[in-house]
Design an enzyme around this catalytic site. Sequence first.
Site, PDB file in Angstrom:
ATOM      1  N   SER A   1       0.839  -1.205   0.000  1.00  0.00           N
ATOM      2  CA  SER A   1       0.000   0.000   0.000  1.00  0.00           C
ATOM      3  C   SER A   1       0.873   1.254   0.000  1.00  0.00           C
ATOM      4  CB  SER A   1      -0.905   0.036   1.230  1.00  0.00           C
ATOM      5  OG  SER A   1      -1.775  -1.062   1.247  1.00  0.00           O
TER       6      SER A   1
HETATM    7  N1  SAH Z   1      -1.093  -4.719   4.009  1.00  0.00           N
HETATM    8  C1  SAH Z   1      -0.333  -4.991   2.807  1.00  0.00           C
HETATM    9  C2  SAH Z   1      -1.111  -4.629   1.568  1.00  0.00           C
HETATM   10  C3  SAH Z   1      -1.069  -5.738   0.575  1.00  0.00           C
HETATM   11  S1  SAH Z   1      -2.209  -5.669  -0.756  1.00  0.00           S
HETATM   12  C4  SAH Z   1       1.025  -4.320   2.855  1.00  0.00           C
HETATM   13  O1  SAH Z   1       1.303  -3.569   3.787  1.00  0.00           O
HETATM   14  O2  SAH Z   1       1.848  -4.582   1.975  1.00  0.00           O
HETATM   15  C5  SAH Z   1      -3.547  -6.658  -0.152  1.00  0.00           C
HETATM   16  C6  SAH Z   1      -3.250  -8.109   0.148  1.00  0.00           C
HETATM   17  O3  SAH Z   1      -4.495  -8.716   0.515  1.00  0.00           O
HETATM   18  C7  SAH Z   1      -2.713  -8.945  -1.009  1.00  0.00           C
HETATM   19  O4  SAH Z   1      -1.509  -9.543  -0.628  1.00  0.00           O
HETATM   20  C8  SAH Z   1      -3.804  -9.986  -1.256  1.00  0.00           C
HETATM   21  O5  SAH Z   1      -3.306 -11.260  -1.659  1.00  0.00           O
HETATM   22  C9  SAH Z   1      -4.467 -10.058   0.114  1.00  0.00           C
HETATM   23  N2  SAH Z   1      -5.838 -10.575   0.135  1.00  0.00           N
HETATM   24  C10 SAH Z   1      -6.856 -10.340  -0.733  1.00  0.00           C
HETATM   25  N3  SAH Z   1      -7.956 -11.019  -0.369  1.00  0.00           N
HETATM   26  C11 SAH Z   1      -7.646 -11.685   0.792  1.00  0.00           C
HETATM   27  C12 SAH Z   1      -8.351 -12.574   1.649  1.00  0.00           C
HETATM   28  N4  SAH Z   1      -9.616 -12.941   1.417  1.00  0.00           N
HETATM   29  N5  SAH Z   1      -7.714 -13.063   2.729  1.00  0.00           N
HETATM   30  C13 SAH Z   1      -6.411 -12.740   2.994  1.00  0.00           C
HETATM   31  N6  SAH Z   1      -5.693 -11.914   2.212  1.00  0.00           N
HETATM   32  C14 SAH Z   1      -6.288 -11.389   1.118  1.00  0.00           C
END
Ligand code: SAH
Length: 215
Positions: free
Chosen positions: A64
């Site tokens: 993010s």
């Molecule tokens: N908090 C992260 C943001 C990553 S982007 C950071 O600081 O880098 C969002 C993430 O959510 C992705 O890795 C994606 O695979 C995950 N995601 C999407 N749907 C999900 C679900 N149902 N359960 C767990 N993770 C999920």
Amino acid sequence: MEDSYRHKGMRKRLIEKLRERGISDERILAAMEALPRHYFLDKAFEEHAYEDKAFPIGSEQTISQPYTVAYQTSLLEIKKRDKILEIGTGSGYQAAILALMGARVYTVERQEALFQKTKALLEELKVGNIRCFLRDGTKGLAEYAPFDKILVTAGAIGIPEALLQQLKIGGMLVIPVGEDVQKMYRITRISEKEFKQEAFDDFRFVPFLEGIKKL
Ligand code: SAH
């Protein structure tokens, strides 16, 4: 991994930008100034780690944008020892910020490749107070519920009932909801059956998807 003076300087400037954009919680700014974001990015993007932008982290996902991390963290009103469920571990950066602020973090990721890579990174960095799980976050993490705070870092179509049920009374869920663009919502559990809903700004997240993606 190395945190040079140059990195520290770029990080300071990023913090100033976040301040100018309205992030005012000093504890968040201090955690973001302390934590090298370039550790969470692939070498190819290291030079850009202190731009206020999202970047690819593999498996079609992104870390993010720093402003978004600061914004969601502000809405959560983190207190020391808060028990927090983060959905979407991704790079692990957001989880590490919460842990540096003194929270006890449970973070779930649905993609096994990212789960493994990030779990190993967080252990190497010795951040502490973070537990990683390979799970479908639409179901929450029932065996560790209830939580003081729940943070969803992927764009949801709706608000999963399981997440509401895993909040403590007085607890808060921060979740971006919408298809193309997501509006940030904060839901507070007032009592067993009552919830208060507040709407904030628009953001763009990668999609919140059901099911686990194995290697
Ligand atoms: N908090 C992260 C943001 C990553 S982007 C950071 O600081 O880098 C969002 C993430 O959510 C992705 O890795 C994606 O695979 C995950 N995601 C999407 N749907 C999900 C679900 N149902 N359960 C767990 N993770 C999920």
